[in-house]
Motif scaffolding. Sequence first.
Motif, PDB file in Angstrom:
ATOM      1  N   GLU A 111       0.836  -1.189   0.000  1.00 36.25           N
ATOM      2  CA  GLU A 111       0.000   0.000   0.000  1.00 36.25           C
ATOM      3  C   GLU A 111       0.874   1.243   0.000  1.00 36.25           C
ATOM      4  OE1 GLU A 111      -3.457   2.066   2.787  1.00 36.25           O
ATOM      5  OE2 GLU A 111      -2.904  -0.050   3.058  1.00 36.25           O
ATOM      6  N   ASP A 112       0.602   2.170  -0.931  1.00 33.37           N
ATOM      7  CA  ASP A 112       1.396   3.391  -1.084  1.00 33.37           C
ATOM      8  C   ASP A 112       2.869   3.070  -1.326  1.00 33.37           C
ATOM      9  OD1 ASP A 112      -0.863   4.986  -0.628  1.00 33.37           O
ATOM     10  OD2 ASP A 112      -0.565   4.908   1.541  1.00 33.37           O
ATOM     11  N   ASN A 113       3.110   1.975  -2.067  1.00 37.91           N
ATOM     12  CA  ASN A 113       4.469   1.528  -2.374  1.00 37.91           C
ATOM     13  C   ASN A 113       5.302   1.283  -1.123  1.00 37.91           C
ATOM     14  OD1 ASN A 113       4.201   1.520  -5.209  1.00 37.91           O
ATOM     15  ND2 ASN A 113       4.510   3.744  -5.275  1.00 37.91           N
ATOM     16  N   ASN A 114       4.640   0.932  -0.042  1.00 34.26           N
ATOM     17  CA  ASN A 114       5.335   0.641   1.210  1.00 34.26           C
ATOM     18  C   ASN A 114       5.319  -0.864   1.433  1.00 34.26           C
ATOM     19  OD1 ASN A 114       6.538   0.706   3.695  1.00 34.26           O
ATOM     20  ND2 ASN A 114       4.677   1.286   4.792  1.00 34.26           N
ATOM     21  N   CYS A 115       6.465  -1.517   1.182  1.00 36.42           N
ATOM     22  CA  CYS A 115       6.535  -2.978   1.262  1.00 36.42           C
ATOM     23  C   CYS A 115       6.622  -3.424   2.713  1.00 36.42           C
ATOM     24  CB  CYS A 115       7.735  -3.497   0.477  1.00 36.42           C
ATOM     25  SG  CYS A 115       7.533  -3.381  -1.303  1.00 36.42           S
ATOM     26  N   LYS A 116       5.511  -3.415   3.395  1.00 35.82           N
ATOM     27  CA  LYS A 116       5.500  -3.794   4.801  1.00 35.82           C
ATOM     28  C   LYS A 116       4.459  -4.864   5.116  1.00 35.82           C
ATOM     29  CE  LYS A 116       8.745  -1.251   6.655  1.00 35.82           C
ATOM     30  NZ  LYS A 116       9.923  -1.874   7.302  1.00 35.82           N
ATOM     31  N   ALA A 117       3.513  -5.063   4.219  1.00 38.12           N
ATOM     32  CA  ALA A 117       2.492  -6.087   4.470  1.00 38.12           C
ATOM     33  C   ALA A 117       3.002  -7.437   4.009  1.00 38.12           C
ATOM     34  CB  ALA A 117       1.208  -5.696   3.758  1.00 38.12           C
ATOM     35  N   SER A 118       2.116  -8.471   4.034  1.00 37.02           N
ATOM     36  CA  SER A 118       2.581  -9.796   3.646  1.00 37.02           C
ATOM     37  C   SER A 118       2.098 -10.139   2.249  1.00 37.02           C
ATOM     38  CB  SER A 118       2.066 -10.836   4.637  1.00 37.02           C
ATOM     39  OG  SER A 118       0.659 -10.832   4.643  1.00 37.02           O
ATOM     40  N   GLY A 119       2.833 -11.035   1.599  1.00 41.75           N
ATOM     41  CA  GLY A 119       2.436 -11.500   0.284  1.00 41.75           C
ATOM     42  C   GLY A 119       3.496 -11.219  -0.759  1.00 41.75           C
ATOM     43  N   SER A 120       3.905 -12.272  -1.504  1.00 41.67           N
ATOM     44  CA  SER A 120       4.932 -12.137  -2.524  1.00 41.67           C
ATOM     45  C   SER A 120       4.686 -13.170  -3.602  1.00 41.67           C
ATOM     46  CB  SER A 120       6.335 -12.338  -1.928  1.00 41.67           C
ATOM     47  OG  SER A 120       6.599 -11.395  -0.924  1.00 41.67           O
ATOM     48  N   SER A 121       5.230 -12.923  -4.800  1.00 39.94           N
ATOM     49  CA  SER A 121       5.171 -13.894  -5.871  1.00 39.94           C
ATOM     50  C   SER A 121       6.445 -13.805  -6.682  1.00 39.94           C
ATOM     51  CB  SER A 121       3.939 -13.657  -6.766  1.00 39.94           C
ATOM     52  OG  SER A 121       4.042 -12.390  -7.403  1.00 39.94           O
ATOM     53  N   GLY A 122       6.750 -14.885  -7.379  1.00 47.14           N
ATOM     54  CA  GLY A 122       7.972 -14.913  -8.174  1.00 47.14           C
ATOM     55  C   GLY A 122       8.207 -16.301  -8.719  1.00 47.14           C
ATOM     56  N   THR A 123       9.461 -16.644  -8.944  1.00 43.83           N
ATOM     57  CA  THR A 123       9.805 -17.931  -9.527  1.00 43.83           C
ATOM     58  C   THR A 123      10.866 -18.621  -8.679  1.00 43.83           C
ATOM     59  OG1 THR A 123      11.504 -16.894 -10.906  1.00 43.83           O
ATOM     60  CG2 THR A 123       9.300 -17.110 -11.857  1.00 43.83           C
ATOM     61  N   TRP A 124      10.973 -19.938  -8.870  1.00 46.11           N
ATOM     62  CA  TRP A 124      12.028 -20.700  -8.221  1.00 46.11           C
ATOM     63  C   TRP A 124      13.257 -20.712  -9.111  1.00 46.11           C
ATOM     64  CZ3 TRP A 124      11.469 -21.829  -3.300  1.00 46.11           C
ATOM     65  CH2 TRP A 124      10.187 -21.993  -2.779  1.00 46.11           C
ATOM     66  N   GLY A 125      14.411 -20.566  -8.509  1.00 45.18           N
ATOM     67  CA  GLY A 125      15.656 -20.617  -9.249  1.00 45.18           C
ATOM     68  C   GLY A 125      16.689 -21.426  -8.506  1.00 45.18           C
ATOM     69  N   GLN A 138      22.052 -24.073  -4.638  1.00 47.03           N
ATOM     70  CA  GLN A 138      20.861 -24.064  -3.806  1.00 47.03           C
ATOM     71  C   GLN A 138      19.651 -23.538  -4.550  1.00 47.03           C
ATOM     72  OE1 GLN A 138      20.446 -25.272  -0.631  1.00 47.03           O
ATOM     73  NE2 GLN A 138      18.289 -24.874  -1.129  1.00 47.03           N
ATOM     74  N   GLN A 139      18.517 -24.229  -4.396  1.00 44.99           N
ATOM     75  CA  GLN A 139      17.249 -23.712  -4.897  1.00 44.99           C
ATOM     76  C   GLN A 139      16.757 -22.628  -3.957  1.00 44.99           C
ATOM     77  OE1 GLN A 139      14.273 -26.546  -6.185  1.00 44.99           O
ATOM     78  NE2 GLN A 139      12.597 -25.251  -5.418  1.00 44.99           N
ATOM     79  N   PHE A 140      16.162 -21.591  -4.531  1.00 47.89           N
ATOM     80  CA  PHE A 140      15.615 -20.504  -3.730  1.00 47.89           C
ATOM     81  C   PHE A 140      14.510 -19.812  -4.507  1.00 47.89           C
ATOM     82  CE2 PHE A 140      19.432 -18.995  -5.935  1.00 47.89           C
ATOM     83  CZ  PHE A 140      18.935 -17.938  -6.686  1.00 47.89           C
ATOM     84  N   GLY A 141      13.728 -19.033  -3.790  1.00 45.42           N
ATOM     85  CA  GLY A 141      12.696 -18.238  -4.429  1.00 45.42           C
ATOM     86  C   GLY A 141      13.245 -16.881  -4.840  1.00 45.42           C
ATOM     87  N   GLU A 142      12.940 -16.478  -6.064  1.00 42.17           N
ATOM     88  CA  GLU A 142      13.337 -15.152  -6.555  1.00 42.17           C
ATOM     89  C   GLU A 142      12.066 -14.325  -6.719  1.00 42.17           C
ATOM     90  OE1 GLU A 142      16.027 -13.027 -10.056  1.00 42.17           O
ATOM     91  OE2 GLU A 142      15.637 -15.181 -10.101  1.00 42.17           O
ATOM     92  N   VAL A 143      11.894 -13.357  -5.824  1.00 42.65           N
ATOM     93  CA  VAL A 143      10.641 -12.618  -5.745  1.00 42.65           C
ATOM     94  C   VAL A 143      10.656 -11.445  -6.713  1.00 42.65           C
ATOM     95  CG1 VAL A 143       9.152 -11.274  -4.231  1.00 42.65           C
ATOM     96  CG2 VAL A 143      10.338 -13.297  -3.352  1.00 42.65           C
ATOM     97  N   SER A 144       9.618 -11.367  -7.549  1.00 43.22           N
ATOM     98  CA  SER A 144       9.518 -10.281  -8.534  1.00 43.22           C
ATOM     99  C   SER A 144       8.429  -9.280  -8.189  1.00 43.22           C
ATOM    100  CB  SER A 144       9.256 -10.864  -9.926  1.00 43.22           C
ATOM    101  OG  SER A 144       8.102 -11.702  -9.910  1.00 43.22           O
TER     102      SER A 144
END
Length: 350
Positions: A111-125, A138-144
């Motif tokens: 909200e208002d470009n303030n990354c403080k809440a929960s929730g993310s999406s992306g790909t595994w790399g 190591q496999q990890f999540g890359e959040v976009s």
Amino acid sequence: MVSIQNIFSSIAFAVLAQSAVIPNDTSLLNQTNSTGFVTLDFDVVRKPLNSTAIAQHPIKRRSIPLQLSNDGTQYLAKLTVGSNKQSNTVIVDTGSSDLWFIDSNAKCEGEDNNCKASGSSGTWGKDTVGIGSVSIKQQFGEVSDTSVEERILGIGFTASEFSDTKYPNVPVTLKTYKTGTIIFGGLDTAKYSGKLIAETITRNTDLTIELNSLNYNGQTVSINQDALPDSGTTLTYLPANVVKSLAKKAGATSETDSDGNVTWHVPCKSSTSGNAVFSFPNGAQITVPLSEFVIDEGDGTCNWGIQQADDIILLGDNFLRHAYTVFNIDAKTISIAQVKYSTTSNIVSI
């Protein structure tokens, strides 16, 4: 040194100790004769960080330093990722199982470009991840797209991974890096008092142990539910009925927002004399001073250090600061002792 082909991983957390390694205590770990080992030594430093004060232990072995610092609410370490060794600061989280980084071009969805809440999406790399002087694939999540700004190093069970297909997370990968075990932290017997008591991990997906009861400044309530010692959580979260029963003793009052979320407050001038004692089935007890339960928000209000749990009980940093805990994933135990403030060390290894 612990060499443990038979032991999956032993993760020791001593959030107030200056350094830690594994002691000669076979009640916690099984001794084997393998000569291969890798250790990561966590140096926990409360702000302000003074890198010259990091303890050096005398054991002659291959040691991979990984500094663990505290920013007041969480415990942080630095990793590198990729062939160009991009530095990333991650939260070391006993309450999750995945490693994930935020892409440099990630879009903030908060909200208002303030990354403080929960929730993310992306790909595994999968790429090279550097932990101290060790490099692993190591496999990890890359959040976009994200509404949070933290990067996470989860060290829990693989069963709690977010991926539909389970994969070797960081503790598993480190185990197979050599024939021995990887030790996160370890033990310094001068940094805890009494005996480390092993409590059984109660779930296959979370690093939980049963919490029997809590004595809050003389008032005891029975709990007998699973509790997660969670280095990724600041406060302690207990069942609503327990919180309500202790509220009068603490002088706490509740406030409910428009979304139905309940926050408990205490007067900022609350007395901080006295203790809260957490008791566990096999006899482990951790004493926490009441000063840990008056949280000054800086705006004239103070939150109570105990809040209502939505589902699982969480024993956050205000508990862990007073507990010396050893997470033995293979044996499915978490051993606990009262942490001891000490400038001396008695570093031993199996």
